[in-house]
Structures are given as C-alpha cells and as structure tokens.
Design a protein around this motif. Structure first.
Motif: not given
Length: 367
Positions: A224, A314, A318-321, A324-325, A328
């Motif tokens: 993030g 991204i 927002k919290r995003y690890d 997750e990226l 995706k």
C-alpha cells in the motif's frame, strides 16, 4: 542510450580465470563466477574448445529445476539447452565493436564469447563496456514501519530495522547491500517509532545514498505504501526491513530484465523434515507409506522488483499487501517470475531468528 566512443580490447583480461571444464561442480563454478566482476563462466572441452557460457541467471534457473549444486556443469549445460533449444551466440575475435553492439541489442544479450580460429574462447564481449546505461533506473523501497510484535520485548522501544545486528543496526546492512549493487535512491516507509530511524540515517548522505522518507499515518501493508511514492524510476526494488542477506541486487535486476518481467519475487528454498512416517490414503485404503520424508518449497523471501507501472494496480490509501498485488497480476496474465536466492538470507521475525543473525554476522559478515 549513450555509446562509449572507445572500448579497449580485451574486454576480459584473463578468460582462463573464468573458464571451467564440464565436469566441474556447479558449486565450484559459482565460486569462480562470484569472484569475477562479470558473473559468468566459460565451459571448455578437453582441448580448450568453447562449449557454452553459464550466467548467474542459468544457475538460478537450475535451482528452480531442483538441480543440486553438487551436480556437474555438464548437467546444467544440458538443462539449459533443453529449455532454450538454441546454441550460444559467438563471434570471431576480430569482429568489430559496432557489429557486436548491434547483435547484443537485437538479441538482448549481455555477453558474447569471442573465439579464435581454433574455436577457443579468448575474450568475452561485454555490453557494459560498449554502452553507458545498460542497467535500468531503479529506486529501492525499504519497508521499515512494522511493529515487530514477535520480537518483543526487543522492539518495545526500538523499531525492528534499528535492532543491532553485530555492532550496527540491521538497516545499515540493508542500505550497504543496496549501495554496493548500484542502487543509490532509497525510499524508507515508516510508521512505528519513525524518529529513531530518521535521526540515525538523516538524508542518507553519510551512507552514500539519498533517502526519501514515506510516513504511513496508518499501516498500509507491504504494498500500500508504494502508492505514496512519486514515480521517477523505471523499477522499484522493495525489501522488507527485517531481512539479513548478502544478495547482489544487481543480479536480480538483470534477471528481471532478461525475463521481461512485470514483477519478480525473490524466493528461497525452505525444507521441512517430517519426523514420522507419512501415510497416504484413498478413503480407508492405504496407498503408500513414506518414512520420515523431506519436503522442499520455494517461499516468499520478502524481496520484490517491479515495474513502476505495476503500482497503478494498488488502491489508494488502503491496506494492501504484496501477496494481494501478486495474485491480481497473476490472475490478469502479467509476467510474474521467481528469482531464487542462492546467497545467504534470513528473515529476522522471531527472537530465535535474531539470535541466529548475531551468530551469522559474528561468523561470516564483516562487523
């Protein structure tokens, strides 16, 4: 792209120093490769005839194919040929620099062995000697904002990257590795006790780099915070702040470029010894029993190299690890590749890991 007006021959002063026979072990070839400044080996036959060129990338691909470092270079050579189905590109020793450069650019090569009339490698043309800017622009991002909960009480008053390993903070060693790899622009993401990091490192000038601090008002995860960084470089090299390693990041950059990757994940082999016999069943029927097996996996090493355009995927604020990226990108058919780490690597996430890091530094690292 800037071309060098004059390149003196030879490109490599002592080709014999990087030449090996096919029965040499991969492990010994790595030692020779690491000792040279160009990171390659030349395979020769019994009469010194040229057979192949082996690069750092070839060794890492062998790791992904479960080839042991105790195997011979001949086995790596055969594996390489089975994957690429092509012979190595070579040129005559008298070939002009202009032609060599043209071939390298057209075929995206970093090295071309130069042979004499008897088919022996007597030099190796190097792209780095023919053009000025072979390495793409890269900025580093060191993730230094975590709470270090699993390392308490050590991290109650000290951010994890500032814990001393040997006689200096862990993050100093990370910065040293980045600088040694030619990465001089470093973004530091902070959240927990940021003032200690800023006070110690300042603008980075004393450490031979330029720092840019990115403060997270709230934890944004391992990806993030990248959304907060201004896009000025082609690539971002993201390193978790709790890793002790002696990896040469320049090899990862070249690997990423060679595979035309959108994102490259550093991976490390992790082995699990099961202390029991493993029973495999189908319903109630026993199909097999394996006594105390060993399983090996490649695990996420917390080091990533990504094209700056990937940051567009991204979400903002927002919290995003990273996981997750990566998921995706994989689901949308982006080119995500793995870079196996053969160098030393330790994730200092627990008290016992921290104790191990102290022993490793005392034994192997200059303090």
């Amino acid at each position: 792209m800037f071309y060098k007006e004059l390149t003196m021959r030879p490109f490599v002063k002592d080709v014999h120093a990087i030449s090996i026979l096919a029965d040499t072990s991969i492990r010994n070839a790595i030692k020779i490769m690491d000792a040279s400044t160009i990171g390659i080996c030349i395979i020769t036959g019994s009469d010194n005839e040229f057979l192949d060129i082996i690069t750092d990338g070839d060794v890492r691909r062998a790791m992904l194919n479960e080839l042991s470092f105790d195997a011979s270079i001949k086995e790596l050579h055969l594996l390489k040929r089975s994957i690429r189905q092509t012979s190595p590109i070579t040129k005559d020793i008298n070939e002009s620099n202009d032609v060599l450069l043209q071939v390298m650019l057209e075929l995206d090569l970093m090295h071309i062995p130069l042979l004499d009339q008897f088919g022996r490698a007597v030099d190796v043309a190097l792209l780095s000697h023919l053009i000025e800017d072979k390495i793409p622009s890269v900025e580093a991002v060191v993730m230094a904002g975590g709470f270090g909960t699993r390392l308490r009480p050590l991290t109650e008053n000290t951010p994890k990257p500032m814990l001393p390993v040997g006689n200096r903070p862990l993050m100093e060693r990370t910065i040293e590795q980045l600088r040694a790899s030619g990465v001089n622009d470093v973004n530091i993401t902070t959240h927990y006790l940021p003032d200690q990091i800023i006070k110690h490192f300042g603008d980075g000038k004393d450490y031979g780099v330029k720092f840019n601090y990115i403060h997270e008002d709230k934890p944004l995860g391992t990806a993030g915070a990248l959304k907060l960084i201004e896009k000025t470089a082609e690539h971002l090299l993201v390193v978790n702040g709790d890793i002790l390693t002696n990896i040469n990041y320049a090899t990862m950059i070249e690997y990423h470029k060679n595979f035309k990757a959108d994102l490259t994940i550093g991976v490390r082999k992790y082995e699990i010894d099961v202390p029991y016999g493993v029973v495999k069943t189908k319903n109630e029927k026993v199909k097999s029993l394996i006594e105390k097996p060993k399983y090996s996996f490649f695990v996420n090493a917390g080091i990533y190299l990504l094209n700056s355009s990937v940051v567009d995927h991204i979400p903002t604020n927002k919290r995003y690890d990273m996981t997750e990226l990566i998921e995706k990108l994989v689901n949308n058919d982006y080119n995500v590749v793995s870079f196996p780490i053969r160098e030393y690597w330790l994730d200092i996430g627990r008290i016992e890991d921290y104790a191990q890091a102290q022993e490793i530094v005392k034994r192997d690292f200059e303090t």
